[in-house]
Design a protein around this motif. Sequence first.
Motif, short mmCIF file in Angstrom:
data_model
loop_
_atom_site.label_atom_id
_atom_site.label_comp_id
_atom_site.label_asym_id
_atom_site.label_seq_id
_atom_site.Cartn_x
_atom_site.Cartn_y
_atom_site.Cartn_z
N SER A 1 0.80 -1.24 0.06
CA SER A 1 -0.07 -0.24 0.01
C SER A 1 0.73 1.10 -0.15
O SER A 1 0.25 2.25 -0.10
CB SER A 1 -1.06 -0.06 1.21
OG SER A 1 -0.14 0.04 2.56
N GLY A 2 2.12 1.11 0.22
CA GLY A 2 2.94 2.26 0.23
C GLY A 2 3.24 2.91 1.30
O GLY A 2 2.65 2.59 2.50
N PRO A 3 3.91 3.98 1.43
CA PRO A 3 4.19 4.67 2.69
C PRO A 3 3.00 5.41 3.14
O PRO A 3 2.25 5.90 2.29
CB PRO A 3 5.30 5.85 2.65
CG PRO A 3 5.14 5.90 0.83
CD PRO A 3 4.69 4.61 0.08
N PRO A 4 2.81 5.59 4.49
CA PRO A 4 1.81 6.41 4.93
C PRO A 4 1.72 7.93 4.36
O PRO A 4 2.97 8.33 4.06
CB PRO A 4 1.93 6.35 6.50
CG PRO A 4 3.52 6.29 6.74
CD PRO A 4 3.85 5.38 5.58
N PRO A 5 0.86 8.48 4.36
CA PRO A 5 0.79 9.93 3.69
C PRO A 5 1.56 10.88 4.54
O PRO A 5 1.48 10.47 6.06
CB PRO A 5 -0.69 10.21 3.86
CG PRO A 5 -1.55 9.04 4.09
CD PRO A 5 -0.56 8.03 4.58
N PRO A 6 2.33 11.72 4.15
CA PRO A 6 3.03 12.58 4.87
C PRO A 6 2.40 13.23 6.05
O PRO A 6 1.23 13.91 5.77
CB PRO A 6 3.85 13.53 3.97
CG PRO A 6 2.86 13.48 2.84
CD PRO A 6 2.30 12.15 2.71
N SER A 7 3.12 13.59 6.91
CA SER A 7 2.48 14.73 7.98
C SER A 7 3.42 15.92 8.01
O SER A 7 4.71 16.12 7.72
CB SER A 7 2.57 14.24 9.65
OG SER A 7 1.90 13.06 9.66
N ASP A 8 2.83 17.16 7.97
CA ASP A 8 3.59 18.67 8.13
C ASP A 8 2.91 19.24 9.18
O ASP A 8 2.04 20.02 9.31
CB ASP A 8 3.14 19.16 6.58
CG ASP A 8 3.97 20.46 6.83
OD1 ASP A 8 4.46 20.99 7.82
OD2 ASP A 8 4.06 21.19 5.68
N PRO A 9 3.81 19.20 10.42
CA PRO A 9 3.39 19.87 11.69
C PRO A 9 3.28 21.36 11.46
O PRO A 9 2.20 22.13 11.93
CB PRO A 9 4.61 19.59 12.61
CG PRO A 9 5.19 18.20 12.09
CD PRO A 9 5.20 18.38 10.66
N ASP A 10 3.90 22.08 10.73
CA ASP A 10 3.75 23.56 10.41
C ASP A 10 2.78 24.12 9.58
O ASP A 10 2.19 24.86 9.82
CB ASP A 10 5.05 24.18 9.77
CG ASP A 10 6.25 24.18 10.77
OD1 ASP A 10 6.23 24.09 11.70
OD2 ASP A 10 7.58 24.33 10.21
N ALA A 11 2.19 23.06 8.79
CA ALA A 11 0.82 23.23 8.19
C ALA A 11 -0.41 22.51 8.80
O ALA A 11 -1.30 22.94 8.14
CB ALA A 11 1.15 22.50 6.67
N GLY A 12 -0.23 21.82 9.91
CA GLY A 12 -1.25 21.35 10.64
C GLY A 12 -1.85 20.17 9.95
O GLY A 12 -2.96 19.75 10.05
N VAL A 13 -0.97 19.42 9.30
CA VAL A 13 -1.35 18.16 8.42
C VAL A 13 -0.57 17.04 9.20
O VAL A 13 0.48 16.84 9.53
CB VAL A 13 -0.99 18.18 6.83
CG1 VAL A 13 -1.13 17.02 6.18
CG2 VAL A 13 -1.59 19.40 6.26
#
Length: 143
Positions: A1-13
């Motif tokens: 299923s591939g890598p998990p979707p990325p997180s971006d703390p500075d963007a609130g993601v």
Amino acid sequence: SGPPPPSDPDAGVFAGRAIARRFTSPDGLIVLVGKSAGDNDDLSLRLAAPQDFWLHVASESGSHVVVRNPDRLPRLPRETLRFAASLAAAHSKARRGGKVAVHLARAGDVRKPRGLPAGKVEIRDYETVFASPWKADDGPSAD
């Protein structure tokens, strides 16, 4: 299923999902406001770094607010504290009132004991500040 979707703390993601509204404080710090109870959990417990500042209205339900702290400031600049606390007040059940109590802690002091409902956490070490709910015409706006 591939890598998990990325997180971006500075963007609130978190894991590819926008879980927070993003604001910039008067001092240029990133302020994230959780969008729902589940998002509050992800924001406070998974996305925030331990040295980030964490705010929440005392004894009312409301959004968790995280101020990113990449420079490991020992305390929040006064204007940023006022701004973040007023955002916590505005995004809570207390938003219609005047000054409200807001708890300020480090994200590293926020815990989720087993069995607590979404959005409910315990804080170990905190101080209380007072703020009036932020209104859109009060200055700095959402990014």
